[in-house]
Write an enzyme that holds these catalytic residues in place. Structure first.
Site, PDB file in Angstrom:
ATOM      1  N   LYS A 132       8.824   3.622   1.057  1.00 11.82           N
ATOM      2  CA  LYS A 132       7.591   2.900   1.379  1.00 11.82           C
ATOM      3  C   LYS A 132       6.827   3.725   2.389  1.00 11.82           C
ATOM      4  O   LYS A 132       7.409   4.515   3.134  1.00 11.82           O
ATOM      5  CB  LYS A 132       7.930   1.528   1.970  1.00 11.82           C
TER       6      LYS A 132
HETATM    7  N1  GLU Z   1       4.186  -1.654  -3.874  1.00 15.00           N
HETATM    8  C1  GLU Z   1       4.864  -2.226  -4.990  1.00 15.00           C
HETATM    9  C2  GLU Z   1       6.161  -2.886  -4.560  1.00 15.00           C
HETATM   10  O1  GLU Z   1       6.327  -3.246  -3.426  1.00 15.00           O
HETATM   11  C3  GLU Z   1       5.033  -1.250  -6.133  1.00 15.00           C
HETATM   12  C4  GLU Z   1       5.792   0.003  -5.834  1.00 15.00           C
HETATM   13  C5  GLU Z   1       5.720   1.041  -6.945  1.00 15.00           C
HETATM   14  O2  GLU Z   1       5.111   0.767  -7.970  1.00 15.00           O
HETATM   15  O3  GLU Z   1       6.263   2.116  -6.737  1.00 15.00           O
HETATM   16  O4  GLU Z   1       7.017  -3.142  -5.350  1.00 15.00           O
END
Ligand code: GLU
Length: 443
Positions: A132
């Site tokens: 993240k």
């Molecule tokens: N931000 C989204 C999540 O928390 C998607 C992450 C992604 O597609 O890599 O799952």
């Protein structure tokens, strides 16, 4: 406690205590969100067979990078934003996860979200580890040029740790397709050729995937359908309350309305509105997302407080905004039959204990909102192969994978007589732990 750098990774040193036997404590452990993620991991570890060394390795991120992001603002002044990228695991494939722009972003929150991404990819059997990123900024107060500046400079600062086979970013809170297009361009310019597979959630014309923008919300609703079926409830006789009207919340409202579920209350940062006869979602979408007006001023509904929103009796409650909104204080006020966690980490472990003793059917976040990363996986595969799918192929495959994952978690919960959250976490953690064990410890 002071911060020290060890091979590019930031740790808090406890030199102050002169306790030389003690391991360095990563600075994120002071964060309530990271503590929550760690507490979940350790409570799962009590129920599963996990090697203590592997547990120790999974308790902290593999790699964390903290960068300063200087940007020339429209008024000519230079502002410096704090940026973070945390890779929790690289065991199962590239690290994968969103990049968020929000004023409250910090290293601990990003580290917790990265850990949850690992479990999420594990449940869905995706060949990724969790990651993240975040930049502490308020995109609602920034011009396009300022957002582009922040995105491009952040990308160049973390260039050494991202790539299509090492770390693939995607949209999250406060970021969107345009943000991904800038990252794609910045990365491609630096390596000298177009590399769409370095990010997912891009515009479709740049190698993005049909249906990616809607995927998280659709996945939430596929899970809700499974839960309604399980509980013998009919969509047409059900009501829903949705907290959050961003990308996820809006799609959840639209998809629930399409199933003839009555959406009776919706809230966001500006406040909340309620109409027991059902809110017209088309009109609400126009009001908020097209005309840019505050949700709380939506006509044809009664304005209510955020507390009242969560206490509104309904069949399905969907928190689809920030983490840690269902707490010890308000968990006992929930009056829903199904809690579908569209957001990441909306329920604190204390609140979870209250829910466990209620008859609320919880669809835990790492299962419920996994549709986004699942379609990100489809996008990455298509980009690597330069072979693209239709939207119906994407949606059919997503529905299939979400349905299978829901049933795997449900079976684990039933077989071991544990909660849906514990079952989801067990499956996610065990998948990652098992791969770590089989690969062994290098060198
Ligand atoms: N931000 C989204 C999540 O928390 C998607 C992450 C992604 O597609 O890599 O799952």
């Amino acid at each position: 406690m002071t911060a020290v750098k060890k091979s590019g990774v930031l740790f808090a040193s406890n030199n102050d205590t002169n306790d030389t036997n003690h391991l360095p404590i990563p600075v994120f452990e002071n964060s309530p969100t990271f503590k929550m993620a760690l507490r979940q991991l350790h409570s799962v570890a009590e129920h599963i067979n996990i090697d203590s060394g592997v547990l120790e390795r999974l308790s902290r991120p593999k790699r964390s990078m903290v960068v300063s992001v200087p940007v020339r603002m429209d008024n000519g002044r230079t502002e410096v934003f704090a940026g973070y990228r945390v890779q929790h695991s690289l065991t199962s494939g590239p690290a994968k996860g969103g990049l968020r722009f929000h004023p409250s972003v910090d290293l601990g929150e990003v580290a917790a979200l990265a850990m949850w991404m690992s479990w999420k990819c594990g449940i869905m059997n995706l060949p990724f580890g969790g990651a993240k990123g975040g930049i502490a900024c308020d995109p609602s107060k920034m011009s396009m040029a300022e957002k582009e500046g922040v995105t491009r400079r952040f990308t160049s600062e973390v260039l050494s740790i991202i790539g299509p086979h090492s770390d693939v970013m995607a949209p999250d809170l406060g970021t969107d397709e345009q943000t991904m297009a800038w990252i794609y361009d910045t990365y491609s310019m630096s390596i000298g050729y177009a590399c769409p597979e370095v990010v997912t959630g891009k515009p479709v014309e740049l190698g993005g995937c049909h249906g990616r923008r809607e995927a998280t919300g659709r996945g939430v609703v596929y899970c809700i359908r499974e839960a309604l079926h399980e509980l013998n409830l009919k969509p047409t006789e059900s009501t829903a309350v949705v907290q959050g009207f961003g990308n996820v919340g809006t799609v959840v409202c639209q998809e629930l309305s399409a199933l003839n579920v009555r959406v009776i209350a919706v809230g966001d940062r500006s406040g909340a509105v309620r109409n027991p006869r059902g809110i017209e979602i088309h009109a609400l979408n126009r009001h908020v997302n097209i005309e840019g007006k505050p949700l709380k001023d939506f006509p044809d509904a009664e304005a209510i407080s955020s507390e009242e929103l969560l206490a509104t009796p309904c069949t399905i409650m969907v928190p689809a905004a920030l983490e840690r909104v269902i707490t010890l204080k308000n968990a006992h006020q929930l009056r829903c039959r199904i809690l579908a966690e569209g957001a990441n980490g909306p329920t604190t472990p204390e609140a979870d204990e209250i829910l466990a003793s209620s008859d609320i059917f919880v669809i835990p976040d790492i299962l419920c909102n996994a549709g986004g990363v699942t379609v990100s996986y489809f996008e990455w595969v298509q980009d690597l192969q330069r072979l693209f799918w239709s939207e119906s192929q994407v949606n059919d495959r997503l529905r299939e994978l979400m349905g299978e994952a829901f049933q795997r978690v449900r079976k684990e919960a039933r077989d071991r007589n544990i909660s849906m959250r514990m079952a989801a976490l067990s499956l996610g953690v065990q998948k990652t732990a098992h791969e770590k064990m089989r690969r062994g410890l290098y060198p």
